[in-house]
Design a protein around this motif. Structure first.
Motif, PDB file in Angstrom:
ATOM      1  N   ALA A   1      52.988 -53.336 -21.254  1.00 15.50           N
ATOM      2  CA  ALA A   1      53.559 -54.816 -22.210  1.00 15.50           C
ATOM      3  C   ALA A   1      54.522 -55.756 -21.590  1.00 15.50           C
ATOM      4  N   ILE A   2      56.264 -54.627 -21.693  1.00 15.08           N
ATOM      5  CA  ILE A   2      57.553 -55.306 -21.675  1.00 15.08           C
ATOM      6  C   ILE A   2      57.953 -55.419 -20.716  1.00 15.08           C
ATOM      7  N   SER A   3      58.698 -56.350 -19.598  1.00 15.98           N
ATOM      8  CA  SER A   3      58.690 -56.769 -17.929  1.00 15.98           C
ATOM      9  C   SER A   3      60.365 -55.353 -18.446  1.00 15.98           C
ATOM     10  N   PRO A   4      60.061 -55.124 -17.268  1.00 18.05           N
ATOM     11  CA  PRO A   4      61.683 -53.935 -16.601  1.00 18.05           C
ATOM     12  C   PRO A   4      62.633 -54.906 -16.513  1.00 18.05           C
ATOM     13  N   SER A   5      63.753 -54.532 -16.658  1.00 19.71           N
ATOM     14  CA  SER A   5      65.340 -54.927 -16.428  1.00 19.71           C
ATOM     15  C   SER A   5      65.278 -55.148 -14.873  1.00 19.71           C
ATOM     16  N   LEU A   6      64.588 -54.100 -14.299  1.00 19.69           N
ATOM     17  CA  LEU A   6      65.236 -53.446 -12.821  1.00 19.69           C
ATOM     18  C   LEU A   6      63.857 -53.451 -12.191  1.00 19.69           C
ATOM     19  N   GLU A   7      63.233 -53.601 -11.373  1.00 16.37           N
ATOM     20  CA  GLU A   7      62.076 -53.252 -10.527  1.00 16.37           C
ATOM     21  C   GLU A   7      62.681 -53.851  -8.868  1.00 16.37           C
ATOM     22  N   GLU A   8      62.167 -51.716  -8.691  1.00 20.52           N
ATOM     23  CA  GLU A   8      62.718 -51.934  -6.962  1.00 20.52           C
ATOM     24  C   GLU A   8      61.484 -51.153  -6.094  1.00 20.52           C
ATOM     25  N   PHE A   9      61.140 -51.123  -5.193  1.00 16.55           N
ATOM     26  CA  PHE A   9      60.610 -50.297  -4.201  1.00 16.55           C
ATOM     27  C   PHE A   9      61.438 -49.533  -3.622  1.00 16.55           C
ATOM     28  N   GLU A  10      61.378 -48.287  -3.144  1.00 19.20           N
ATOM     29  CA  GLU A  10      62.525 -47.465  -1.865  1.00 19.20           C
ATOM     30  C   GLU A  10      61.769 -46.835  -1.470  1.00 19.20           C
ATOM     31  N   VAL A  11      61.988 -46.449   0.235  1.00 14.61           N
ATOM     32  CA  VAL A  11      61.233 -46.252   0.910  1.00 14.61           C
ATOM     33  C   VAL A  11      62.238 -44.771   1.751  1.00 14.61           C
ATOM     34  N   ASP A  12      62.387 -43.658   1.628  1.00 15.11           N
ATOM     35  CA  ASP A  12      62.619 -42.291   2.231  1.00 15.11           C
ATOM     36  C   ASP A  12      62.230 -42.242   3.095  1.00 15.11           C
ATOM     37  N   GLU A  13      62.760 -41.698   4.691  1.00 17.06           N
ATOM     38  CA  GLU A  13      62.050 -41.575   5.935  1.00 17.06           C
ATOM     39  C   GLU A  13      62.403 -39.813   5.630  1.00 17.06           C
ATOM     40  N   THR A  14      61.638 -38.197   5.602  1.00 19.95           N
ATOM     41  CA  THR A  14      62.314 -37.601   6.095  1.00 19.95           C
ATOM     42  C   THR A  14      62.466 -36.666   7.449  1.00 19.95           C
ATOM     43  N   ASP A  15      62.683 -35.836   7.291  1.00 24.86           N
ATOM     44  CA  ASP A  15      62.813 -35.232   8.577  1.00 24.86           C
ATOM     45  C   ASP A  15      61.277 -34.524   8.786  1.00 24.86           C
ATOM     46  N   ASP A  16      60.407 -34.939   7.894  1.00 26.38           N
ATOM     47  CA  ASP A  16      59.394 -33.639   7.816  1.00 26.38           C
ATOM     48  C   ASP A  16      58.816 -34.705   9.041  1.00 26.38           C
ATOM     49  N   GLY A  17      57.359 -34.071  10.111  1.00 25.40           N
ATOM     50  CA  GLY A  17      56.453 -35.173  10.326  1.00 25.40           C
ATOM     51  C   GLY A  17      55.410 -33.883  11.124  1.00 25.40           C
ATOM     52  N   ASP A  18      54.136 -34.348  11.665  1.00 24.66           N
ATOM     53  CA  ASP A  18      53.312 -33.874  11.565  1.00 24.66           C
ATOM     54  C   ASP A  18      52.178 -34.885  12.293  1.00 24.66           C
ATOM     55  N   THR A  19      50.969 -34.001  12.789  1.00 29.67           N
ATOM     56  CA  THR A  19      49.695 -35.394  13.931  1.00 29.67           C
ATOM     57  C   THR A  19      50.098 -36.177  13.094  1.00 29.67           C
TER      58      THR A  19
END
Length: 184
Positions: free
Chosen positions: A148-166
């Protein structure tokens, strides 16, 4: 057809009379130990069916300690990894929002694979897979701050790592919300 059954019956009765002690032991086993064995098997199955019970109890104790034992806190930073998290555990973690007189930062993290890392896909995955899960846990926990209470700050962040596969590159999505102490 009655001939073989009568013959078996005639062979079994003398056998029982000769080995009365063995038949009594078999009867005692069937009456006493078989139900105990069945109960142990059912209890083992129930324990395997709910593997988070022990961890959940420890988590509730930790959350209780953090809520009630530390009175001089100024801020509370909560980071949850939503992948493979049980609803009961998330409900316990959301119980930290009952801590008073502090600012709260709540960060949700999840993994996914994409190539390349596109922010809109990461946010879309959260909206599709995890947002309802978090809201349901907050609703069941009776938490009105998260809902119910709106946050003072809201954000989305994307971190790409060195891991990977198919499947592509491993990406860590983060949704961070901050409620300041005076807003609560």
């Amino acid at each position: 057809m009655s001939g073989p059954l009568v013959q078996v019956d005639e062979d079994v009765v003398p056998l029982i009379r000769q080995h009365l002690g063995v038949s009594v032991l078999v009867g005692v086993f069937l009456v006493i130990f078989a139900p105990i064995y069945a109960l142990v098997k059912v209890a083992g199955w129930a324990h395997r069916a709910t593997p988070f019970q022990g961890r959940h109890a420890y988590l509730q104790a930790l959350v209780g300690t953090l809520k009630y034992e530390f009175k001089s806190r100024k801020s509370l930073n909560v980071i949850v990894y939503l992948d493979d998290l049980y609803l009961q555990d998330l409900k316990a973690i959301i119980g930290l929002f009952e801590a008073t007189s502090c600012s709260i930062m709540f960060e949700e993290r999840w993994l996914q694979w994409h190539y390349p890392a596109v922010r809109s896909r990461v946010v879309g995955k959260y909206e599709a897979d995890y947002k309802i899960f978090v809201e349901h846990a907050a609703e069941e926990a009776g938490n009105n701050v998260l809902l119910a209470i709106s946050p003072s700050l809201e954000e989305f962040e994307v971190d790409e790592t060195d891991d990977g596969d198919t499947r592509g590159n491993k990406i860590i999505g983060k949704r961070r919300r901050v409620w300041l102490g005076e807003d609560l």
